[in-house]
Structures are given as C-alpha cells and as structure tokens.
Design a protein around this motif. Structure first.
Motif, PDB file in Angstrom:
ATOM      1  N   MET A   1       0.831  -1.188   0.000  1.00 13.23           N
ATOM      2  CA  MET A   1       0.000   0.000   0.000  1.00 13.23           C
ATOM      3  C   MET A   1       0.879   1.257   0.000  1.00 13.23           C
ATOM      4  O   MET A   1       1.910   1.307   0.660  1.00 13.23           O
ATOM      5  N   VAL A   2       0.448   2.214  -0.741  1.00 15.16           N
ATOM      6  CA  VAL A   2       1.204   3.471  -0.778  1.00 15.16           C
ATOM      7  C   VAL A   2       0.437   4.538   0.002  1.00 15.16           C
ATOM      8  O   VAL A   2      -0.723   4.807  -0.288  1.00 15.16           O
ATOM      9  N   ALA A   3       1.065   5.064   1.017  1.00 16.72           N
ATOM     10  CA  ALA A   3       0.446   6.178   1.748  1.00 16.72           C
ATOM     11  C   ALA A   3       1.001   7.475   1.173  1.00 16.72           C
ATOM     12  O   ALA A   3       2.204   7.711   1.186  1.00 16.72           O
ATOM     13  N   HIS A   4       0.129   8.272   0.638  1.00 18.14           N
ATOM     14  CA  HIS A   4       0.596   9.509   0.001  1.00 18.14           C
ATOM     15  C   HIS A   4       0.147  10.721   0.815  1.00 18.14           C
ATOM     16  O   HIS A   4      -1.036  11.035   0.874  1.00 18.14           O
ATOM     17  N   THR A   5       1.078  11.355   1.455  1.00 17.52           N
ATOM     18  CA  THR A   5       0.768  12.599   2.168  1.00 17.52           C
ATOM     19  C   THR A   5       1.163  13.754   1.273  1.00 17.52           C
ATOM     20  O   THR A   5       2.331  13.938   0.962  1.00 17.52           O
ATOM     21  N   ARG A   6       0.180  14.499   0.824  1.00 12.65           N
ATOM     22  CA  ARG A   6       0.455  15.590  -0.095  1.00 12.65           C
ATOM     23  C   ARG A   6       1.129  16.719   0.673  1.00 12.65           C
ATOM     24  O   ARG A   6       0.586  17.259   1.618  1.00 12.65           O
ATOM     25  N   ALA A   7       2.325  17.043   0.269  1.00 11.61           N
ATOM     26  CA  ALA A   7       3.098  17.993   1.067  1.00 11.61           C
ATOM     27  C   ALA A   7       3.041  19.387   0.488  1.00 11.61           C
ATOM     28  O   ALA A   7       3.165  19.585  -0.694  1.00 11.61           O
ATOM     29  N   ALA A   8       2.741  20.264   1.236  1.00  8.40           N
ATOM     30  CA  ALA A   8       3.326  21.579   1.382  1.00  8.40           C
ATOM     31  C   ALA A   8       3.044  22.673   0.381  1.00  8.40           C
ATOM     32  O   ALA A   8       2.874  23.792   0.793  1.00  8.40           O
ATOM     33  N   THR A   9       3.022  22.432  -0.910  1.00 11.24           N
ATOM     34  CA  THR A   9       3.071  23.620  -1.758  1.00 11.24           C
ATOM     35  C   THR A   9       1.735  24.302  -1.937  1.00 11.24           C
ATOM     36  O   THR A   9       1.690  25.491  -2.155  1.00 11.24           O
ATOM     37  N   ASP A 105      18.852  26.427   8.275  1.00 10.64           N
ATOM     38  CA  ASP A 105      19.287  25.814   9.538  1.00 10.64           C
ATOM     39  C   ASP A 105      18.214  25.979  10.615  1.00 10.64           C
ATOM     40  O   ASP A 105      17.880  25.025  11.325  1.00 10.64           O
ATOM     41  N   LEU A 106      17.667  27.187  10.742  1.00 11.50           N
ATOM     42  CA  LEU A 106      16.634  27.424  11.755  1.00 11.50           C
ATOM     43  C   LEU A 106      15.412  26.552  11.502  1.00 11.50           C
ATOM     44  O   LEU A 106      14.839  25.963  12.425  1.00 11.50           O
ATOM     45  N   SER A 107      15.012  26.478  10.248  1.00  9.39           N
ATOM     46  CA  SER A 107      13.808  25.727   9.908  1.00  9.39           C
ATOM     47  C   SER A 107      13.969  24.247  10.234  1.00  9.39           C
ATOM     48  O   SER A 107      13.093  23.629  10.854  1.00  9.39           O
ATOM     49  N   VAL A 108      15.099  23.681   9.855  1.00  5.45           N
ATOM     50  CA  VAL A 108      15.302  22.241  10.070  1.00  5.45           C
ATOM     51  C   VAL A 108      15.560  21.944  11.544  1.00  5.45           C
ATOM     52  O   VAL A 108      14.941  21.053  12.132  1.00  5.45           O
ATOM     53  N   GLN A 109      16.447  22.714  12.160  1.00  7.75           N
ATOM     54  CA  GLN A 109      16.826  22.413  13.546  1.00  7.75           C
ATOM     55  C   GLN A 109      15.677  22.633  14.517  1.00  7.75           C
ATOM     56  O   GLN A 109      15.535  21.914  15.501  1.00  7.75           O
ATOM     57  N   ARG A 110      14.837  23.633  14.232  1.00 12.22           N
ATOM     58  CA  ARG A 110      13.738  23.940  15.161  1.00 12.22           C
ATOM     59  C   ARG A 110      12.404  23.375  14.695  1.00 12.22           C
ATOM     60  O   ARG A 110      11.373  23.676  15.271  1.00 12.22           O
ATOM     61  N   ARG A 111      12.413  22.576  13.626  1.00 13.12           N
ATOM     62  CA  ARG A 111      11.175  22.009  13.061  1.00 13.12           C
ATOM     63  C   ARG A 111      10.158  23.135  12.842  1.00 13.12           C
ATOM     64  O   ARG A 111       9.002  23.039  13.229  1.00 13.12           O
ATOM     65  N   LEU A 112      10.634  24.177  12.230  1.00 10.82           N
ATOM     66  CA  LEU A 112       9.870  25.408  12.083  1.00 10.82           C
ATOM     67  C   LEU A 112       9.430  25.578  10.629  1.00 10.82           C
ATOM     68  O   LEU A 112      10.264  25.787   9.746  1.00 10.82           O
ATOM     69  N   PRO A 113       8.132  25.495  10.365  1.00 12.91           N
ATOM     70  CA  PRO A 113       7.666  25.753   8.997  1.00 12.91           C
ATOM     71  C   PRO A 113       8.065  27.163   8.575  1.00 12.91           C
ATOM     72  O   PRO A 113       7.751  28.132   9.282  1.00 12.91           O
ATOM     73  N   GLY A 148       1.754  25.462   4.124  1.00 11.53           N
ATOM     74  CA  GLY A 148       1.715  24.070   3.681  1.00 11.53           C
ATOM     75  C   GLY A 148       2.531  23.157   4.582  1.00 11.53           C
ATOM     76  O   GLY A 148       2.102  22.051   4.939  1.00 11.53           O
ATOM     77  N   VAL A 149       3.713  23.631   4.979  1.00 11.11           N
ATOM     78  CA  VAL A 149       4.542  22.808   5.874  1.00 11.11           C
ATOM     79  C   VAL A 149       3.922  22.759   7.275  1.00 11.11           C
ATOM     80  O   VAL A 149       3.999  21.729   7.962  1.00 11.11           O
ATOM     81  N   LEU A 150       3.279  23.854   7.675  1.00 10.27           N
ATOM     82  CA  LEU A 150       2.580  23.820   8.973  1.00 10.27           C
ATOM     83  C   LEU A 150       1.455  22.788   8.954  1.00 10.27           C
ATOM     84  O   LEU A 150       1.278  22.030   9.921  1.00 10.27           O
ATOM     85  N   ALA A 151       0.712  22.726   7.864  1.00 10.23           N
ATOM     86  CA  ALA A 151      -0.355  21.719   7.763  1.00 10.23           C
ATOM     87  C   ALA A 151       0.238  20.306   7.819  1.00 10.23           C
ATOM     88  O   ALA A 151      -0.299  19.413   8.486  1.00 10.23           O
ATOM     89  N   LEU A 152       1.360  20.125   7.140  1.00  6.89           N
ATOM     90  CA  LEU A 152       2.046  18.822   7.165  1.00  6.89           C
ATOM     91  C   LEU A 152       2.501  18.472   8.588  1.00  6.89           C
ATOM     92  O   LEU A 152       2.322  17.344   9.064  1.00  6.89           O
ATOM     93  N   LYS A 153       3.053  19.446   9.283  1.00  9.30           N
ATOM     94  CA  LYS A 153       3.529  19.218  10.656  1.00  9.30           C
ATOM     95  C   LYS A 153       2.372  18.834  11.573  1.00  9.30           C
ATOM     96  O   LYS A 153       2.468  17.882  12.359  1.00  9.30           O
TER      97      LYS A 153
END
Ligand SMILES: Nc1c(NC[C@H](O)[C@H](O)[C@H](O)CO)[nH]c(=O)[nH]c1=O
Ligand SMILES: CC(=O)[C@@H](O)COP(=O)(O)O
Length: 162
Positions: A1-9, A105-113, A148-153
């Motif tokens: 099964m493929v789970a497709h989470t539509r990301a972000a844009t 760096d801030l976005s990735v390290q702090r999980r910040l959309p 979009g990234v906030l919705a994904l998070k």
C-alpha cells in the motif's frame, strides 16, 4: 500500500487546521517598493487561511535570521521576505547565501515551517516581476509554502501514536 501525504506547496484555504495559526512575517525593507509588494502578497494569503500575521521589519536580509531566532518560539510558522540584488562586489553572495543558509538551519533544527521569500536576483526588473502580486507573487508563494509545511507538521503530529 502506498500512503501519500500531499506535502506543502498548495494548502487549501479552507483547511481548518490552519485557522488562527500564528504566523511571524519578517520583512527586510532594503528595497521599499519591492517590500510593499512582497508583504501584500504574503498577508493576502495568510488572511485567506484565516491565520494571524505579526509583521516585524528589519533593515536587510542579513538581519532576518536573527529576528527569526529571537522571535520564532511564539509562532507556528515564519515567512521571510526580502530582496537581494547583485551589485559590483562579492557582497551579494554573502547576503543571499548566508541569509538562506541560516534560515534553512533554523527551519530544520527547530522544526519550524518557514517560507523563504527572499528574492535573489541580478536586476531590479527581475525583482519587480517576482515581487508584484499581479505577476509572480513570490511573497504569496512564500506564505503558501510556510502554511503548507505547517499543515504537514500538524497532520504528522496528529497521526503520531501516543
Ligand atoms: N545589499 C543588500 C543588503 N545588504 C544589507 C545587509 O542585509 C545588512 O543589512 C547589512 O550588511 C548590515 O548587517 N540587504 C538586502 O536585503 N538586500 C541587498 O541587496
Ligand atoms: C547585494 C549586495 O550586496 C549589493 O547590493 C551590494 O552592492 P555592491 O556589491 O556594489 O557593493
């Protein structure tokens, strides 16, 4: 099964998960007319999602990452807006490259959309067509990316087993 989470844009404005989200907009007003367009585009998108924007202004793109680092804890997502136009010296590479690197760096390290709407261009004409809401609307695009990234998070957090 493929789970497709539509990301972000392209999040949907009706997404109830985004209503009331606290969005920090950090804008560099190094080029005032361009800044006006970028900000108008970003705010229109944030309003369309019924999210709440707080706008903070800094002088140039190099100051955006520090402002985000200082303020981001109080917000759900960040939109960075600015414009870097190449001049005669190597300063362009520092302003464009270092601001982007620090924001990443801030976005990735702090999980910040975070939507990066800092234009990096050769000419003012390129900047104008990218900033104008009626043309490429890069400010609006950066806001859509952040939301979009906030919705994904939020979806990822809701799906996580407790
Ligand atoms: N040349 C551009 C700058 N330069 C200024 C720096 O961002 C910074 O404010 C200064 O070095 C003091 O720390 N900023 C832009 O946003 N766009 C440019 O094209
Ligand atoms: C992006 C820049 O740093 C640029 O505006 C500065 O111009 P110059 O390299 O001519 O000093």
């Amino acid at each position: 099964m493929v789970a497709h989470t539509r990301a972000a844009t392209a999040p949907m404005p009706a997404d109830p998960a985004l209503a009331g989200a606290r969005i920090l907009v950090v804008e560099a007003r190094y080029y005032e007319a361009l800044a006006d367009e970028l900000l108008a585009g970003a705010l229109a998108v944030i309003e369309a999602f019924a999210a709440h924007a707080t706008v903070v202004t800094v002088p140039g793109a190099l100051e955006i990452p520090a402002a985000v680092a200082i303020l981001a804890d109080e917000y759900d997502a960040v939109v960075a807006l600015g414009c870097v136009i190449r001049g005669e010296t190597g300063h362009y590479d520092i302003v464009a490259g270092e601001s982007a690197r620090a924001l990443m760096d801030l976005s990735v390290q702090r999980r910040l959309p975070l939507g990066n709407g800092i234009l990096t261009v050769e000419t003012e004409a390129q900047a104008l067509e990218r900033a104008r809401v009626a043309e490429m609307n890069k400010g609006g695009g950066a806001a859509e990316a952040a939301l979009g990234v906030l919705a994904l998070k939020r979806a990822a957090e809701a799906a996580r087993p407790r």
